[in-house]
Design an enzyme around this catalytic site. Structure first.
Site, PDB file in Angstrom:
ATOM      1  N   GLU A  54       0.810  -1.231  -0.111  1.00  0.00           N
ATOM      2  CA  GLU A  54       0.016  -0.110   0.055  1.00  0.00           C
ATOM      3  C   GLU A  54       0.745   1.310   0.178  1.00  0.00           C
ATOM      4  O   GLU A  54       0.682   2.378  -0.548  1.00  0.00           O
ATOM      5  CB  GLU A  54      -0.806   0.104   1.074  1.00  0.00           C
ATOM      6  CG  GLU A  54      -2.016  -1.021   1.098  1.00  0.00           C
ATOM      7  CD  GLU A  54      -1.423  -2.215   2.019  1.00  0.00           C
ATOM      8  OE1 GLU A  54      -0.319  -2.748   1.712  1.00  0.00           O
ATOM      9  OE2 GLU A  54      -2.357  -2.991   2.433  1.00  0.00           O
ATOM     10  N   CYS A  86      -0.807   0.142   7.351  1.00  0.00           N
ATOM     11  CA  CYS A  86      -1.113   0.749   5.989  1.00  0.00           C
ATOM     12  C   CYS A  86      -2.331   1.184   6.025  1.00  0.00           C
ATOM     13  O   CYS A  86      -2.704   2.051   5.194  1.00  0.00           O
ATOM     14  CB  CYS A  86      -1.058  -0.571   5.113  1.00  0.00           C
ATOM     15  SG  CYS A  86       0.666  -0.913   4.450  1.00  0.00           S
TER      16      CYS A  86
HETATM   17  C1  AOF Z   1       0.001  -5.043   4.334  1.00  0.00           C
HETATM   18  N1  AOF Z   1       0.452  -5.062   3.092  1.00  0.00           N
HETATM   19  O1  AOF Z   1       1.891  -5.593   1.534  1.00  0.00           O
HETATM   20  C2  AOF Z   1       1.648  -6.908   3.655  1.00  0.00           C
HETATM   21  C3  AOF Z   1       0.969  -7.113   4.654  1.00  0.00           C
HETATM   22  O2  AOF Z   1       6.734  -7.732   9.874  1.00  0.00           O
HETATM   23  P1  AOF Z   1       5.760  -6.719   9.275  1.00  0.00           P
HETATM   24  O3  AOF Z   1       5.552  -5.602  10.247  1.00  0.00           O
HETATM   25  O4  AOF Z   1       5.844  -6.336   7.670  1.00  0.00           O
HETATM   26  O5  AOF Z   1       4.205  -7.230   9.324  1.00  0.00           O
HETATM   27  C4  AOF Z   1       3.784  -8.735   8.703  1.00  0.00           C
HETATM   28  C5  AOF Z   1       2.245  -8.538   8.495  1.00  0.00           C
HETATM   29  O6  AOF Z   1       1.969  -7.797   7.658  1.00  0.00           O
HETATM   30  C6  AOF Z   1       1.885  -9.855   8.002  1.00  0.00           C
HETATM   31  O7  AOF Z   1       1.918 -11.202   8.939  1.00  0.00           O
HETATM   32  C7  AOF Z   1       0.590  -9.616   7.457  1.00  0.00           C
HETATM   33  O8  AOF Z   1      -0.291  -9.528   8.327  1.00  0.00           O
HETATM   34  C8  AOF Z   1       0.919  -8.261   6.872  1.00  0.00           C
HETATM   35  N2  AOF Z   1       1.134  -8.139   5.479  1.00  0.00           N
HETATM   36  N3  AOF Z   1       0.078  -6.092   4.999  1.00  0.00           N
HETATM   37  O9  AOF Z   1      -0.836  -4.193   4.638  1.00  0.00           O
HETATM   38  C9  AOF Z   1       1.289  -5.753   2.601  1.00  0.00           C
HETATM   39  N4  AOF Z   1       2.664  -7.899   2.956  1.00  0.00           N
HETATM   40 ZN    ZN Z   2       1.041  -3.103   5.836  1.00  0.00          ZN
END
Ligand code: AOF
Ligand code: ZN
Length: 387
Positions: A54, A86
């Site tokens: 995002e 996000c």
């Molecule tokens: C989103 N957009 O493109 C993705 C998400 O370790 P962090 O802080 O990066 O968090 C990982 C978590 O973020 C993962 O388990 C899932 O819940 C979310 N992934 N979320 O808004 C993204 N890849």
């Molecule tokens: Zn995110």
């Protein structure tokens, strides 16, 4: 004809596949920012897992995000991880409508992303093309919901239903195009697993060797109860550059030879020989030598597959390709741990001395065919577990 929402979400889902297997423990998510039917920002979760989709798509859209709609394949996150949430970024950018495909089972998100956007006055629509989204995110969802990686069993079977010949190393069963497909599947997986029998008989490298995709080799895992994997094997020789985990069983304190393993090991006809003893001294020596070469050793009580998959999932592995051999394939099928079968069938017969495949193209109990393809002289059928 599909409506605009469906078409934009379908495009986002296609884009989300681009970084499968490359986002570490994070799912590969895509986001499209659309204003007055024009796409003003697109992004997929970055290699390594961050930044999320995002924030990158919003950066591309800039001021044009104000008043726009965001299409996201997974619910925008609501937690302060290594990046800010996000959902807050979408709110701050002035997005007025968010279309979500799959809600996030991550306990830090779990509806909170949607609730926060809703509270900020954003119109939120959920579950658009959800079945397709569940497929695109299947590996991540498996780890989060079932606490085990999604398992794909890959089999290359001869015309007479064999996967190799006893006492012979790698027997060519499929051609170059099918092999390239296998390497592409490897590139999209977090890990590949084989048994010691295959490691000894075939001496495989288990890397992705497609030109330009060499960096996408997944983690390699060998089930090797006594740590018999030879230091001279290709797997060990490449352990410094492509991670290798050897799953072993700690020897019982005074055991000459421990109880028989839960996963049968195939030694018959192996090109390289295994030591039949499982003594503590030899084990410690072999362990130190393998670790010196860069391999990581994972000790299990016994080679209990449910247990092992739970531990791999806890390490953040979401997708696992099981590549051999017959005994390992059978063990995964019997433990009901196979979600998908990628079955290649070659035109040649192996004949005398063949090692029978646990399944051949046709009816496979508990699985339904979901796709077919032809790769040069070879046939391909993909099966999925019937739920
Ligand atoms: C989103 N957009 O493109 C993705 C998400 O370790 P962090 O802080 O990066 O968090 C990982 C978590 O973020 C993962 O388990 C899932 O819940 C979310 N992934 N979320 O808004 C993204 N890849
Ligand atoms: Zn995110």
């Amino acid at each position: 004809m599909a409506g605009a929402d469906e078409r934009f979400m379908a495009a986002a889902l296609r884009l989300s596949r681009r970084h499968l297997g490359l986002t570490d423990t994070n799912p590969s998510v895509a986001c499209l920012i659309v204003r007055e039917d024009v796409v003003v920002g697109t992004a997929v979760t970055a290699i390594g897992g961050r930044p999320h989709a995002e924030t990158q798509a919003l950066a591309e859209a800039g001021a044009r995000a104000r008043g726009a709609t965001a299409y996201v394949t997974l619910e925008p996150c609501a937690h302060h991880g290594r990046t800010p949430p996000c959902c807050d970024a979408l709110i701050a950018a002035g997005i007025v409508r968010v279309v979500v495909c799959v809600t996030d089972p991550d306990e830090r998100v779990f509806g909170e992303g949607i609730a926060r956007m809703h509270a900020a006055g954003i119109e939120v629509m959920t579950d658009l093309l959800r079945p397709e989204g569940e497929k695109a995110l299947s590996a991540y969802l498996s780890r989060k919901r079932r606490h085990r990686p999604e398992v794909t069993l890959k089999l290359a079977v001869s015309a007479d239903g064999m996967i190799g010949r006893k006492g012979v190393g790698q027997v060519p069963i499929t051609g170059a195009i099918a092999r390239a497909q296998t390497h592409r599947m490897r590139a999209e997986s977090d890990a590949i697993l084989v048994g010691l029998g295959t490691a000894l008989a075939d001496d495989p490298e288990l890397t992705c060797r497609l030109p330009g995709l060499e960096q996408r080799s997944p983690l390699r895992i060998v089930l090797d109860r006594r740590l018999d994997l030879p230091l001279a094997s290709r797997l060990v020789a490449t352990a410094g550059t492509v991670p290798l985990i050897v799953v072993a069983e700690a020897p019982a304190p005074d055991a000459e030879s421990a109880a028989s393993p839960a996963v049968p090991e195939v030694h018959a006809g192996s090109a390289l020989r295994a030591d039949p003893r499982h003594d503590a001294d030899g084990f410690a020596r072999r362990r130190a030598a393998l670790e010196r070469e860069g391999a990581a050793i994972l000790l299990t009580e016994r080679h209990h597959l449910h247990d092992l998959l739970g531990r791999l999932s806890a390490r953040g592995l979401s997708s696992l390709m099981v590549e051999g051999g017959a005994a390992i394939a059978r063990a995964f099928l019997e433990a009901d741990l196979v979600d998908r079968i990628a079955l290649f069938t070659g035109p040649r017969s192996i004949g005398e001395g063949g090692i029978a495949s646990p399944c051949v193209d046709g009816r496979i109990d508990g699985f339904a065919p979901v796709g077919r393809a032809v790769f040069g002289p070879d046939r391909y059928t993909e099966y999925e577990r019937e739920s």
